[in-house]
Design a protein around this motif. Structure first.
Motif, PDB file in Angstrom:
ATOM      1  N   LYS A 124       1.384  36.322 118.383  1.00  0.00           N
ATOM      2  CA  LYS A 124       1.936  36.486 117.172  1.00  0.00           C
ATOM      3  C   LYS A 124       0.961  36.637 116.058  1.00  0.00           C
ATOM      4  O   LYS A 124       0.895  37.671 115.051  1.00  0.00           O
ATOM      5  N   GLN A 125       0.092  35.797 116.129  1.00  0.00           N
ATOM      6  CA  GLN A 125      -1.092  35.733 114.917  1.00  0.00           C
ATOM      7  C   GLN A 125      -1.684  37.230 115.084  1.00  0.00           C
ATOM      8  O   GLN A 125      -2.287  37.722 114.113  1.00  0.00           O
ATOM      9  N   LEU A 126      -2.248  37.329 116.404  1.00  0.00           N
ATOM     10  CA  LEU A 126      -2.862  38.593 116.379  1.00  0.00           C
ATOM     11  C   LEU A 126      -2.507  39.852 116.119  1.00  0.00           C
ATOM     12  O   LEU A 126      -2.903  40.710 115.591  1.00  0.00           O
ATOM     13  N   LYS A 127      -0.970  39.842 116.514  1.00  0.00           N
ATOM     14  CA  LYS A 127      -0.273  40.888 116.066  1.00  0.00           C
ATOM     15  C   LYS A 127      -0.310  41.276 114.521  1.00  0.00           C
ATOM     16  O   LYS A 127      -0.570  42.376 113.920  1.00  0.00           O
ATOM     17  N   GLN A 128      -0.070  40.039 113.983  1.00  0.00           N
ATOM     18  CA  GLN A 128       0.013  40.054 112.282  1.00  0.00           C
ATOM     19  C   GLN A 128      -1.581  40.458 111.868  1.00  0.00           C
ATOM     20  O   GLN A 128      -1.677  41.426 110.854  1.00  0.00           O
ATOM     21  N   VAL A 129      -2.630  40.222 112.407  1.00  0.00           N
ATOM     22  CA  VAL A 129      -3.860  40.574 111.763  1.00  0.00           C
ATOM     23  C   VAL A 129      -4.006  41.816 112.284  1.00  0.00           C
ATOM     24  O   VAL A 129      -4.756  42.396 111.406  1.00  0.00           O
ATOM     25  N   ALA A 176      -4.804  47.169 110.049  1.00  0.00           N
ATOM     26  CA  ALA A 176      -4.611  48.485 110.143  1.00  0.00           C
ATOM     27  C   ALA A 176      -4.061  49.113 108.519  1.00  0.00           C
ATOM     28  O   ALA A 176      -4.588  50.019 108.122  1.00  0.00           O
ATOM     29  N   GLU A 177      -3.224  48.343 107.948  1.00  0.00           N
ATOM     30  CA  GLU A 177      -2.796  48.269 106.643  1.00  0.00           C
ATOM     31  C   GLU A 177      -3.875  48.514 105.659  1.00  0.00           C
ATOM     32  O   GLU A 177      -4.426  49.427 104.871  1.00  0.00           O
ATOM     33  N   MET A 178      -4.917  47.530 105.948  1.00  0.00           N
ATOM     34  CA  MET A 178      -6.211  47.357 105.138  1.00  0.00           C
ATOM     35  C   MET A 178      -7.121  48.445 105.053  1.00  0.00           C
ATOM     36  O   MET A 178      -7.725  49.022 104.309  1.00  0.00           O
ATOM     37  N   GLU A 179      -7.119  48.884 106.603  1.00  0.00           N
ATOM     38  CA  GLU A 179      -8.350  49.898 106.764  1.00  0.00           C
ATOM     39  C   GLU A 179      -7.647  51.268 106.058  1.00  0.00           C
ATOM     40  O   GLU A 179      -8.172  52.087 105.585  1.00  0.00           O
ATOM     41  N   SER A 180      -6.294  51.284 106.141  1.00  0.00           N
ATOM     42  CA  SER A 180      -5.550  52.672 105.516  1.00  0.00           C
ATOM     43  C   SER A 180      -5.802  52.675 104.105  1.00  0.00           C
ATOM     44  O   SER A 180      -5.862  53.834 103.625  1.00  0.00           O
ATOM     45  N   SER A 181      -5.596  51.501 103.365  1.00  0.00           N
ATOM     46  CA  SER A 181      -5.786  51.358 101.951  1.00  0.00           C
ATOM     47  C   SER A 181      -7.073  51.697 101.584  1.00  0.00           C
ATOM     48  O   SER A 181      -7.446  52.232 100.709  1.00  0.00           O
ATOM     49  N   ARG A 184     -12.824  46.604 101.790  1.00  0.00           N
ATOM     50  CA  ARG A 184     -13.746  46.634 102.856  1.00  0.00           C
ATOM     51  C   ARG A 184     -13.946  45.379 103.514  1.00  0.00           C
ATOM     52  O   ARG A 184     -14.439  45.326 104.467  1.00  0.00           O
ATOM     53  N   ALA A 185     -14.520  44.415 102.446  1.00  0.00           N
ATOM     54  CA  ALA A 185     -14.897  43.107 102.934  1.00  0.00           C
ATOM     55  C   ALA A 185     -13.652  42.450 103.670  1.00  0.00           C
ATOM     56  O   ALA A 185     -13.863  41.719 104.766  1.00  0.00           O
ATOM     57  N   LYS A 186     -12.447  42.426 102.983  1.00  0.00           N
ATOM     58  CA  LYS A 186     -11.156  42.015 103.709  1.00  0.00           C
ATOM     59  C   LYS A 186     -10.747  42.773 105.022  1.00  0.00           C
ATOM     60  O   LYS A 186     -10.522  41.976 105.939  1.00  0.00           O
ATOM     61  N   SER A 187     -11.109  44.025 105.168  1.00  0.00           N
ATOM     62  CA  SER A 187     -11.097  44.772 106.411  1.00  0.00           C
ATOM     63  C   SER A 187     -11.762  44.274 107.533  1.00  0.00           C
ATOM     64  O   SER A 187     -11.545  44.037 108.439  1.00  0.00           O
ATOM     65  N   SER A 188     -13.314  43.960 107.068  1.00  0.00           N
ATOM     66  CA  SER A 188     -14.137  43.518 107.937  1.00  0.00           C
ATOM     67  C   SER A 188     -13.704  42.353 108.498  1.00  0.00           C
ATOM     68  O   SER A 188     -13.805  41.528 109.537  1.00  0.00           O
ATOM     69  N   ARG A 189     -13.237  41.235 107.541  1.00  0.00           N
ATOM     70  CA  ARG A 189     -12.913  39.787 107.888  1.00  0.00           C
ATOM     71  C   ARG A 189     -11.633  39.969 108.875  1.00  0.00           C
ATOM     72  O   ARG A 189     -11.501  39.281 109.707  1.00  0.00           O
ATOM     73  N   LEU A 190     -10.659  41.031 108.408  1.00  0.00           N
ATOM     74  CA  LEU A 190      -9.636  41.242 109.503  1.00  0.00           C
ATOM     75  C   LEU A 190     -10.074  41.628 110.803  1.00  0.00           C
ATOM     76  O   LEU A 190      -9.588  41.212 111.839  1.00  0.00           O
ATOM     77  N   GLN A 191     -11.190  42.443 110.943  1.00  0.00           N
ATOM     78  CA  GLN A 191     -11.482  42.901 112.073  1.00  0.00           C
ATOM     79  C   GLN A 191     -12.164  42.037 113.065  1.00  0.00           C
ATOM     80  O   GLN A 191     -11.935  41.780 114.195  1.00  0.00           O
ATOM     81  N   ALA A 192     -13.149  41.101 112.278  1.00  0.00           N
ATOM     82  CA  ALA A 192     -13.469  39.923 112.949  1.00  0.00           C
ATOM     83  C   ALA A 192     -12.621  39.002 113.422  1.00  0.00           C
ATOM     84  O   ALA A 192     -12.750  38.387 114.453  1.00  0.00           O
ATOM     85  N   GLU A 193     -11.627  38.476 112.640  1.00  0.00           N
ATOM     86  CA  GLU A 193     -10.495  37.546 112.986  1.00  0.00           C
ATOM     87  C   GLU A 193      -9.833  38.451 114.328  1.00  0.00           C
ATOM     88  O   GLU A 193      -9.186  37.559 115.258  1.00  0.00           O
ATOM     89  N   GLU A 194      -9.465  39.510 114.013  1.00  0.00           N
ATOM     90  CA  GLU A 194      -8.855  40.358 115.411  1.00  0.00           C
ATOM     91  C   GLU A 194      -9.591  40.131 116.591  1.00  0.00           C
ATOM     92  O   GLU A 194      -9.230  39.664 117.651  1.00  0.00           O
ATOM     93  N   LYS A 195     -11.105  40.254 116.569  1.00  0.00           N
ATOM     94  CA  LYS A 195     -11.870  40.204 117.879  1.00  0.00           C
ATOM     95  C   LYS A 195     -11.672  38.685 118.352  1.00  0.00           C
ATOM     96  O   LYS A 195     -11.793  38.336 119.463  1.00  0.00           O
ATOM     97  N   ARG A 196     -12.031  37.840 117.186  1.00  0.00           N
ATOM     98  CA  ARG A 196     -11.823  36.330 117.638  1.00  0.00           C
ATOM     99  C   ARG A 196     -10.698  35.824 118.203  1.00  0.00           C
ATOM    100  O   ARG A 196     -10.355  35.173 119.132  1.00  0.00           O
ATOM    101  N   LEU A 197      -9.189  36.410 117.608  1.00  0.00           N
ATOM    102  CA  LEU A 197      -8.110  35.918 118.098  1.00  0.00           C
ATOM    103  C   LEU A 197      -7.895  36.668 119.603  1.00  0.00           C
ATOM    104  O   LEU A 197      -7.167  36.111 120.479  1.00  0.00           O
ATOM    105  N   THR A 198      -8.371  37.975 119.555  1.00  0.00           N
ATOM    106  CA  THR A 198      -8.347  38.445 121.128  1.00  0.00           C
ATOM    107  C   THR A 198      -9.074  37.959 122.201  1.00  0.00           C
ATOM    108  O   THR A 198      -8.654  37.485 123.254  1.00  0.00           O
TER     109      THR A 198
END
Length: 362
Positions: free
Chosen positions: A295-300, A305-310, A26-40
């Motif tokens: 590319k970085q945003l796409k990867q994040v 999405a994978e982490m949220e599903s997990s 969950r923490a990793k998913s939150s970090r990925l979401q924050a990173e997604e927002k930052r990259l966006t």
């Protein structure tokens, strides 16, 4: 299917480990979401910066082209203004020369008449002031202007002068005004009659001849004014030989039109060709950075999405596996540790008893 729990402590430790793993994801998913927002935000800011750079560069280059041609247009306009000024001065000179030529005879005639009057006056001893418009207005009144001079002189002499003298007296009396009027009348009328006898009466025929000469001079002046007015109103300019000036003006006007045409052509080429090239150059310079960010945003996004599903799957599995036995109230690392301590101390024989003891102690 309900699970048969033989080892309560072991079960809680399994739940604790599963919970830790789930919380970590969950923490990793939150970090990925924050990173997604930052990259966006970074990608959008970069795109906006590129758009601003394109707008600024295009505007600056277009302004440079416009200013360059405007300077040339201003120079050519100044040249045209000077050419027109030279033509106007040449025309004015031609008009003056034409006026001089067409009025030369009349002016010479007036000069001869004036000379004749002066000579006659000098030979016969007539005072020079008798050869003035004021004198003839008083003694040989003729025409509107001389009538006005005569009436004005009369008003000044017999109204303004006596009244002015009267108002200058500190203690005025009516008899003083009468006396002033009598004195003014005597003086002015006496002077008028005396001058009349000395000049007009003694030289009547001579003065009549001078009057005729003056009338001829005035008539010639009127003719001169008519000629001058006609020349100035004449629209035919061929007589002034202005061809070379007209050609110069025409050449400068053609030059001005050519510069204006080239300006429009340059701006058209800029809008239709150069502008697009500038945009492509700027985009090409920033392409690698944009692609890297995208590319970085796409990867994040994919990792998120994978982490949220997990996390979702683990949450469902955790709820199914441990939820019915532990409950939502005790789904934390700290509370699970407390329950394990109670069981290890032998204070309870089941998870439910350990939870009850925890509540009572709390």
């Amino acid at each position: 299917m309900a699970r048969d729990i033989q080892d309560n402590v072991g079960f809680l430790k399994e739940a604790k480990a599963a919970l830790a793993e789930m919380e970590a994801e969950r923490a990793k998913s939150s970090r990925l979401q924050a990173e997604e927002k930052r990259l966006t935000r970074t990608l959008e800011a970069e795109k906006k910066a590129i758009e601003d750079e394109i707008t600024s560069t295009v505007s600056k280059r277009k302004e440079e082209i416009t200013l360059s041609y405007d300077r040339e247009i201003t120079k050519t306009q100044d040249k045209l203004k000077k050419a027109r000024g030279r033509r106007e001065r040449a025309k004015e000179q031609g008009v003056r020369e034409r006026i001089d030529n067409e009025t030369a005879q009349l002016r010479e005639e007036n000069r001869q008449l004036k000379l004749q009057n002066s000579t006659v006056f000098h030979q016969n001893g007539v005072p020079f002031f008798c050869n003035t418009k004021f004198y003839f207005a008083l003694y040989f009144t003729k025409g509107f202007s001389e009538v006005c001079i005569f009436l004005l002189t009369f008003i000044i002499g017999f109204l303004v002068l006596p009244c002015g003298i009267y108002w200058l007296i500190p203690h005025r009396e009516l008899w003083m005004l009468i006396l002033i009027y009598v004195a003014v009348i005597v003086v002015l009328c006496g002077a008028y009659i005396l001058l009349n006898n000395k000049t007009k009466v003694n030289h009547l025929e001579l003065m009549k001849d001078v009057r005729k000469n003056r009338d001829m001079i005035d008539a010639n002046k009127r003719k001169i004014r008519v000629i001058i007015k006609a020349i100035k109103k004449d629209k035919d300019e061929e007589v002034y030989n202005l061809g070379k000036y007209d050609k110069e003006i025409s050449d400068v006007e053609d030059e001005l039109a050519e510069v204006a045409r080239r300006k429009q052509e340059a701006l058209g080429i800029f809008e239709n060709q150069t502008k697009e090239k500038l945009e492509q150059e700027i985009l090409e310079n920033k392409r690698e950075k944009l692609e890297a960010l995208a590319k970085q945003l796409k990867q994040v996004i994919r990792a998120g999405a994978e982490m949220e599903s997990s996390v979702q799957q683990k949450t469902i599995a955790f709820t199914d596996e441990y939820g019915p036995y532990i409950g939502q109230e005790f789904m934390s690392q700290e509370k699970l540790d407390k329950l394990i301590d109670i069981l290890n101390q032998g204070l309870a024989s089941s998870i439910t008893e350990a939870q009850q003891i925890y509540r009572n102690v709390k």
